[in-house]
Scaffold this active site. Structure first.
Site, short mmCIF file in Angstrom:
data_model
loop_
_atom_site.label_atom_id
_atom_site.label_comp_id
_atom_site.label_asym_id
_atom_site.label_seq_id
_atom_site.Cartn_x
_atom_site.Cartn_y
_atom_site.Cartn_z
N ASP A 90 0.86 -1.17 0.00
CA ASP A 90 0.00 0.00 0.00
C ASP A 90 0.90 1.23 0.00
OD1 ASP A 90 -1.69 2.13 0.60
OD2 ASP A 90 -2.88 0.99 2.04
N VAL A 91 0.85 2.03 -1.05
CA VAL A 91 1.77 3.15 -1.16
C VAL A 91 1.51 4.23 -0.11
CG1 VAL A 91 2.06 2.76 -3.63
CG2 VAL A 91 0.43 4.49 -2.83
N TYR A 97 -9.62 15.30 -4.53
CA TYR A 97 -8.77 14.75 -5.58
C TYR A 97 -8.05 15.85 -6.35
CZ TYR A 97 -7.50 12.05 -9.78
OH TYR A 97 -6.84 11.47 -10.82
N LYS A 139 -3.96 16.24 -6.51
CA LYS A 139 -3.19 16.21 -7.75
C LYS A 139 -2.45 17.53 -7.99
CE LYS A 139 -3.82 12.04 -9.35
NZ LYS A 139 -2.66 11.11 -9.47
#
Length: 258
Positions: free
Chosen positions: A64-65, A157, A161
């Site tokens: 899991d990053v 999100y 980003k």
């Protein structure tokens, strides 16, 4: 089969589908020993098998990053197995939908754990390994057109980003003197499992394509080609770049003309 990455070792997060899967295939075609990472073993194993069936080198690591120890350990295990590390692609992401007024803190933060923390952990691990090796290296971080423009119902999100883009610029500034290049690819709408809902029927697909100057959504392979360029020596004098691969979406103010 090209050899632009011959002898290189590459680590790709989010490698079990979509852009990550296409990048794994593209890197392997160019001679890299590829390691892919993700949370689910079965799809990772399937991608690795498909790459090897085409004559490429590919291994996978389940991690899991968003968990520091897992992603750092995964990258180090790849380096230990292959003997070195040359390229890291931070592609894994997660997102939530919802109006800002209705978004709970946990939902907001969920956008950052994988996308921002994971990119930070992956970049930091790569920089440390490159320093230990005394080598140059390439890091390609994957953002989104949502990180360039505000997107209703995707505020978390979009913010995550956007953070990836400016974090990458800072990392490029730090790594440049030692030959480490850090660049960003900014996808528009690409046909992947993550966009399946918005492309699920002819009406919604047509509405999406109408907003894109090239009048079609992108293919994962088209993003993989851009990532390959930035990871390869063809981009040896490119760092801190933010490359939109979006069919012209970010370039066009008026998008609904027929």
């Amino acid at each position: 089969m090209g050899k632009r990455l011959a002898g290189k070792v590459a680590f790709i997060t989010g490698g079990s589908s979509g852009i990550g899967e296409a990048t794994a295939h593209r890197f392997a075609q160019e001679g890299a020993h590829v390691f892919i990472c993700g949370r689910r073993e079965a799809p990772l194993a399937a991608v690795a098998e498909a790459v090897r069936a085409r004559g490429g080198q590919c291994d996978y690591v389940v991690a899991d990053v968003g968990v520091e120890g897992q992603i750092a350990g995964a990258i180090e295990s790849a380096r230990a197995k292959a003997g070195r590390l040359d390229i890291v692609v931070n592609n894994a992401m997660a997102y939530s939908w919802g109006a800002i007024a209705d978004t709970e803190l946990d939902a907001w933060r969920s956008n950052f754990t994988t996308t921002v923390d994971g990119t930070f952990f992956g970049t930091r691990s790569a920089l440390r390994i490159f320093r230990e090796q005394g080598s140059a290296g390439a890091i390609v971080n994957i953002a989104s057109i949502c990180g360039l423009f505000g997107t209703a119902w995707m505020a978390g999100y979009s913010a995550a980003k956007a953070a990836v883009i400016n974090f990458s610029r800072a990392a490029a500034s730090e790594g440049a003197a030692s030959g480490v290049r850090v660049n960003v690819v900014v996808p528009g709408v690409v046909e992947t499992p993550a966009t399946a809902g918005m492309l699920s029927d002819d009406k919604t697909r047509a509405g999406t394509e109408r907003l894109i100057p090239m009048k079609r959504v992108g293919r994962p392979e088209e993003l993989a080609n851009a990532i390959l360029f930035l990871a390869s020596d063809d981009a040896s004098y490119v760092t801190g770049a933010v490359l939109s691969v979006d069919g012209g979406r970010a370039a066009d103010l008026v998008t609904a003309l027929e």
